[in-house]
Every structure is written in structure tokens, then in C-alpha cells.
Design an enzyme around this catalytic site. Structure first.
Site, PDB file in Angstrom:
ATOM      1  N   GLY A  74       0.819  -1.191   0.000  1.00 43.41           N
ATOM      2  CA  GLY A  74       0.000   0.000   0.000  1.00 43.41           C
ATOM      3  C   GLY A  74       0.861   1.252   0.000  1.00 43.41           C
ATOM      4  N   CYS A  75       0.231   2.384  -0.284  1.00 43.15           N
ATOM      5  CA  CYS A  75       0.978   3.641  -0.370  1.00 43.15           C
ATOM      6  C   CYS A  75       1.513   4.069   0.998  1.00 43.15           C
ATOM      7  CB  CYS A  75       0.107   4.734  -0.981  1.00 43.15           C
ATOM      8  SG  CYS A  75      -1.545   4.872  -0.251  1.00 43.15           S
TER       9      CYS A  75
END
EC number: 1.2.1.38
Length: 351
Positions: A153-154
Site C-alpha cells: 500500500g501507499c
């Protein structure tokens, strides 16, 4: 090498088209999008013009696999799992941008993504265990040998890269880690969302997902693997009214309170000295999201508060590139035997 982009009309897919169309090593063999199937690409995305003006096709295993070597799955959480095993059985390699294979346990995914688990009845714990966590700066060798890559994920990307050197070498204590992150609105995806309307979020700043944000457990899982011991931490994300960009400020306790900012900067710089996309800034130079916009770069800075023995680490990324699709292309490059940064911009057009 032929690449199928599955979910080509979301932000992740659009970035993938833009990156791959400029990369001589790859050919886009499929553009998939169920809501837009049957439409021509250039009519819908004239700002990313494709010379052959392909049709967007319905997403199916047969359509994806007919000409592809690799599938980039730019799909919502849960949906990727309905395709992955079938694509692998067809001989394709799969790079998944969703959270479906980030956890080594399917039960953990079901607990964290309970809404999706109620819709998608998964039975692929073996693939969860097989999948390689696609953080290239940490897992390059495993990525090169993998056939299923789970892109981080970011928020985890923006937190784990700055934390890894200090956790792996026991520089900071395992308790008391705090991550304070800010993300642009594109992190919420392309689907309509009232909270992301300009009149709702413009000229404002707000926290969300306190304590129970889904990325907390992802960060903890990988941080625990890096450190070799269980880690629980505090993570608080915030929404800021910019289209793209992510800023994380990370706090920890030094085991040796005598370490200086220069000491910690040298350690960070040495750890990532072979990675062109990571830049460690001089002490007292603090990064801005504007400096990495539209690039796959990550900028890091570190400062020590010797009054209390705490370390403060800053990181900035473009959440749609290093935080999402740019990282997927890094993984694709590694799997294909190319330089990790092939076809990825590492400098932006400031301002």
C-alpha cells in the site's frame, strides 16, 4: 514482453498505461475495464494517447491471457483474488496492486478486509503464503524469482522504507513507534466519494481511520519481519487537499540516545546507497511532496532530538507512482531482468 493492464481506467491503471506506453521493453496487450468495455481508449483518455487506439475490453481470464506474459491487476480489494489463480494456471505472472495477497495469512486478510471477505469467498491461503511482498528496496531477490507479487500500500511504502534501516539494525526500540501520514485525494481512488469533493475537503485537513486503519496491520506485519520481533505501532493518516503526494513523519526511540542526526543520516544513506530512486537529504533539509510529484522517487530526511533520545524520520512520495503503479513497474522490471528504475522518472518538472 506483453503486459495486460486489468482495471485500466482507474487511477492505478491509467498510470500503468502512461508508464508502459513509453517503455520500449513492454507492449500493452490488453486494456480491461468492465464499465467501459467496448469503448476506444483515446476517446476516453485523450491525454494518454495510444497510437493503435485500442478498445477497452471486458475483464475475463481468456481475454487477459490470450496475448499476455504478465498481468497487472489494478482492481479493488477482493476482486483480484477471483482472477489470480486462473491467470497463474495459464502461465502468466501476476502483479497485484490490491491488498489481496499482502498478508501471509488469508485469515488475517479476512479480519482486516471483512467487508470484502463477506463478498468474495476466498480459498487461496496457499497463494497468500506464496506471494512476494513487492517492496523492491527490501525484497529484490525474492521478487526476481516470484510469479505472484503483492504490491504494498501507499502508506506502508512511505513508512517501511524509512523505518527498515533502523529496525533491521536495532537502532530504534520496537515500542513507541508513531507514524503520522498525509495523503492527497487521489489515494481514495477514482470512484465518486463525497468526502473527496473539492467543497468538502478543499482548504481543510482531517484525520481518519485512527487506530483501525487497514494499513496499520500491513505496516506492523512487515516491520515485524524486518526487525525479527513483533511490533505494534501507532499510525494516523490524514487527508490533505492536493491531488497527489504523501508525507510521513515517523517517531521512534533510539536505543543509544547518544546518536546524532549526522550519525543517523549516514546510516540511512549507506543502507540505500545502491538505489537511485531513494535520496537522503542533508540534515535540516526537509522534503516537500512537490519535489517528488510525477516521479518514482522517495526523499528521506532524519533528525534526532537529543533532549529525549528520539529520532524523527521524514519521507515523501507520489502516492500514485512510488506508492502504487511506479512500484508495480519496478517489480515488473525486476521480474523481467531489467534495471529496477527502467522507464521511471526520478526527477520532476519543478515547480
Amino acid at each position: 514482453m506483453n503486459v495486460a493492464i486489468v482495471g485500466a481506467t482507474g487511477y492505478g491503471g491509467i498510470q500503468a498505461v502512461n508508464l508502459l506506453k513509453k517503455n520500449k521493453n513492454y507492449k500493452i496487450s490488453f486494456l480491461g475495464g468492465n464499465k467501459t468495455s467496448g469503448l476506444k481508449w483515446n476517446d476516453n483518455f485523450p491525454f494518454i494517447y495510444l497510437d493503435n487506439d485500442p478498445y477497452i475490453e471486458e475483464i475475463s481470464v481468456d481475454n487477459i491471457s490470450k496475448n499476455a506474459d504478465v498481468a497487472l491487476l489494478c482492481l479493488p480489494n477482493g476482486l483480484s483474488s477471483t482472477l489470480t489463480r486462473k491467470l497463474l494456471d495459464k502461465g502468466l505472472k501476476v502483479i497485484d496492486l490490491s491488498a489481496d495477497y499482502r498478508y501471509k495469512s488469508l485469515d488475517e486478510w479476512k479480519k482486516v478486509y471483512s467487508k470484502e471477505a463477506a463478498i468474495y469467498k476466498r480459498n487461496d491461503d496457499d497463494l497468500c503464503k506464496e506471494a512476494v511482498y513487492g517492496l523492491p528496496e527490501i525484497n529484490k531477490e525474492a521478487i526476481s524469482k516470484g510469479r505472484l507479487i503483492a504490491c504494498p500500500g501507499c502508506y506502508p511504502t512511505s513508512a517501511l522504507i524509512p523505518l527498515a534501516p533502523y529496525l533491521s539494525q536495532g537502532i530504534i526500540e520496537n515500542e513507541g513507534i508513531v507514524i503520522d501520514s498525509k495523503s492527497g485525494t487521489s489515494g481514495g481512488g477514482r470512484e465518486p466519494n463525497q468526502k473527496l469533493l473539492l467543497s468538502e475537503c478543499g482548504e481543510g485537513l482531517s484525520a481518519y481511520g485512527l487506530i483501525n486503519h487497514r494499513h496499520t496491520s500491513e505496516i506492523e506485519q512487515v516491520a515485524s519481519l524486518i526487525s525479527g520481533t513483533k511490533i505494534e505501532l501507532l499510525f494516523t493518516p490524514h487527508l490533505v487537499p492536493i491531488s497527489r503526494g504523501m508525507h510521513s513523519t515517523i517517531y521512534g526511540r533510539l536505543r543509544d540516545p547518544g546518536l546524532t542526526s549526522d550519525d543517523c543520516r549516514i546510516l540511512l544513506d549507506n543502507y540505500y546507497r545502491n538505489f537511485k530512486n531513494i535520496k537522503v537529504l542533508p540534515v535540516d533539509t526537509f522534503p516537500s511532496t512537490k519535489w517528488v510529484k510525477n516521479t518514482n522517487q522517495i526523499l528521506l530526511s532524519v533528525k534526532v532530538d537529543n533532549r529525549n533520545g528520539r529520532i524523527i524520520i521524514l519521507s515523501v512520495i507520489d502516492n500514485l507512482l512510488k506508492g502504487q503503479t511506479g512500484q508495480a513497474i519496478q517489480n515488473l522490471n525486476i521480474m523481467s531482468g531489467f534495471s529496477m528504475d527502467e522507464g521511471l522518472d526520478l526527477t520532476n518538472n519543478f515547480p
